[in-house]
Scaffold this active site. Structure first.
Site, mmCIF file in Angstrom:
data_model
loop_
_atom_site.group_PDB
_atom_site.id
_atom_site.type_symbol
_atom_site.label_atom_id
_atom_site.label_comp_id
_atom_site.label_asym_id
_atom_site.label_seq_id
_atom_site.Cartn_x
_atom_site.Cartn_y
_atom_site.Cartn_z
ATOM 1 N N CYS A 281 74.692 46.881 45.654
ATOM 2 C CA CYS A 281 75.527 46.211 44.649
ATOM 3 C C CYS A 281 76.518 47.202 44.027
ATOM 4 O O CYS A 281 77.427 47.660 44.705
ATOM 5 C CB CYS A 281 74.644 45.528 43.606
ATOM 6 S SG CYS A 281 75.520 44.345 42.563
ATOM 7 N N HIS A 365 71.393 41.623 47.492
ATOM 8 C CA HIS A 365 70.157 42.149 46.917
ATOM 9 C C HIS A 365 68.988 41.917 47.880
ATOM 10 O O HIS A 365 68.371 40.850 47.873
ATOM 11 C CB HIS A 365 69.868 41.483 45.567
ATOM 12 C CG HIS A 365 70.698 42.034 44.458
ATOM 13 N ND1 HIS A 365 70.235 43.007 43.599
ATOM 14 C CD2 HIS A 365 71.969 41.783 44.084
ATOM 15 C CE1 HIS A 365 71.186 43.317 42.737
ATOM 16 N NE2 HIS A 365 72.250 42.583 43.015
ATOM 17 N N GLU A 367 66.014 42.962 47.856
ATOM 18 C CA GLU A 367 64.700 42.870 47.218
ATOM 19 C C GLU A 367 64.384 41.466 46.701
ATOM 20 O O GLU A 367 63.239 41.157 46.387
ATOM 21 C CB GLU A 367 64.621 43.863 46.047
ATOM 22 C CG GLU A 367 65.209 43.383 44.727
ATOM 23 C CD GLU A 367 66.719 43.188 44.745
ATOM 24 O OE1 GLU A 367 67.234 42.454 43.881
ATOM 25 O OE2 GLU A 367 67.387 43.781 45.609
#
Length: 393
Positions: A281, A365, A367
């Protein structure tokens, strides 16, 4: 309830909240969370679930989040589904009134939880109309005001919205970063055992915290990395004194060019060490800037859990979670930096890697698990680079 360019008086006696945009558009509704007012960039998120993780993602600093899914709050809140200790978002906008939680993991009502986080919320408005406004004209500045008495100074709220400077040119990483270094060993959550704990570390990763989500740190630990978190303003010498095997550049809020004023000199020195570096990011955007690329403010940004991204190296398509309002300009990247991932929505850059150095980054992202495990390989890829670098040293 919605009334564009509405009169100053609430349209019903039970109104307790108002959202005022900087172009004068007014949405009337019902307040929850903290009483008072809040100002920020109004964006929208298309996720159907995960609202607690979204509201505690530090990358949302400076923003008021509009949820396009109408039923927000029905699974309640708990102490585990958070990404940081305190919400960085400025407020939230939802369509339907929050119902009682209906989930076995719920520990709190979203209204009560929002109060503990200092979040100002408004419900009962036409979120489809607001979302269309953002899509057509870009993300506006807005003010949510919640007053149980239902009285509002609309002209003053409009002036407050107009006076807010906006995210472009704003460094917010310093607002959400940790004040000091911290050791991290917690691993990913599993349904039968909860969060794991790293026992036998295979490598040491220093994570620069520009607004790091806890689950990113858990995923790093899941690969066998002992993680030391350092503040966004940590110097090159402070980082290298920790003797890292790899460097992680975290997600975070604000304009990457503004954060880059103090981050880029450090990142450029880290690149020169030859250590493996992984960015997500804002960390991805900062790496692009360090390589000589450019970033730009997007019209509406990407925020949701259903964004298709293609890995150009394999052709594989991943369903990803995204939250960003700035993007890397692919045409500005030097020839030694290749684009590894692109958005299948608009072909924006979602990943880069260096041809000669063990450095890569992604915009999405990995995760957040919307796939649910489509992008976990990126953490393993980072650990593989670290192991190869250690072996060659």
């Amino acid at each position: 309830m919605t009334d564009s360019k509405s009169p100053l008086a609430p349209p019903a006696d039970d109104i307790t909240a108002i959202l005022v945009l900087d172009d004068g558009t007014v949405f009337w509704g019902y307040g929850f969370g903290r009483e008072g007012d809040t100002v920020g960039e109004v964006c929208f998120n298309t996720s159907m679930t995960g609202y607690q993780e979204i509201l505690t993602d530090p990358s949302y600093a400076g923003q008021i989040i509009t949820f396009t899914f109408p039923h927000i709050g029905n699974v309640g809140a708990n102490a585990e589904d958070t990404e940081t200790r305190q919400s960085a978002a400025r407020g939230l906008v939802v369509r339907d009134s929050i119902t009682e939680p209906a989930n076995y993991r719920a520990e709190n009502h979203l209204d009560a939880w929002a109060k503990t986080q200092g979040l100002v919320g408004i419900s009962g408005i036409d979120t489809r109309k607001l979302t269309r406004r953002i899509r057509e004209k870009g993300a506006p500045t807005g003010v949510i005001a919640y007053n149980i008495d239902g009285t509002f100074d609309v002209p003053a709220l409009l002036e407050k919205a107009k006076a807010w400077p906006g995210l472009e040119g704003m460094d917010l990483a310093k607002e959400v970063t940790r004040e000091g270094s911290e050791e991290w060993a917690s691993q990913r959550w599993h349904i039968r055992s909860g969060f794991g704990t790293l026992e036998n570390a295979e490598a040491h990763v220093v994570a620069v915290d520009y607004g790091a989500k806890d689950n990113i740190l858990r995923c790093l630990a899941e690969t066998g990395a002992r993680v030391t978190i350092v503040p966004a303003t940590a110097s090159f010498d402070e980082i290298m004194a920790l003797n890292p095997d790899g460097i992680f550049l975290s997600n975070g809020p604000g304009d990457p060019a503004a954060t880059g004023e103090y981050a880029l000199p450090v990142i450029n020195k880290l690149i020169e060490t030859g250590l493996p570096i992984f960015g997500i990011c804002l960390g991805h955007q900062l790496l692009a800037l360090a390589f000589g690329g450019k970033t730009y403010k997007m019209h509406q940004g990407h925020r949701g859990a259903n964004h298709p991204v293609q890995d150009l190296r394999t052709g594989k398509v991943e369903i990803t979670s995204m939250n960003h309002g700035f993007s890397v300009d692919g045409d500005s990247l030097p020839k030694e930096v290749t684009i590894s991932h692109v958005s299948l929505f608009d072909k924006t850059v979602c990943g880069i890697q260096h041809a000669d150095k063990p450095i890569f980054s992604v915009q999405q992202h990995p995760e957040a698990s919307p796939g649910p495990q489509d992008s976990y390989y990126l953490f393993d890829q980072f650990m593989d680079l670290i192991k190869s670098h250690k072996k060659a040293a």
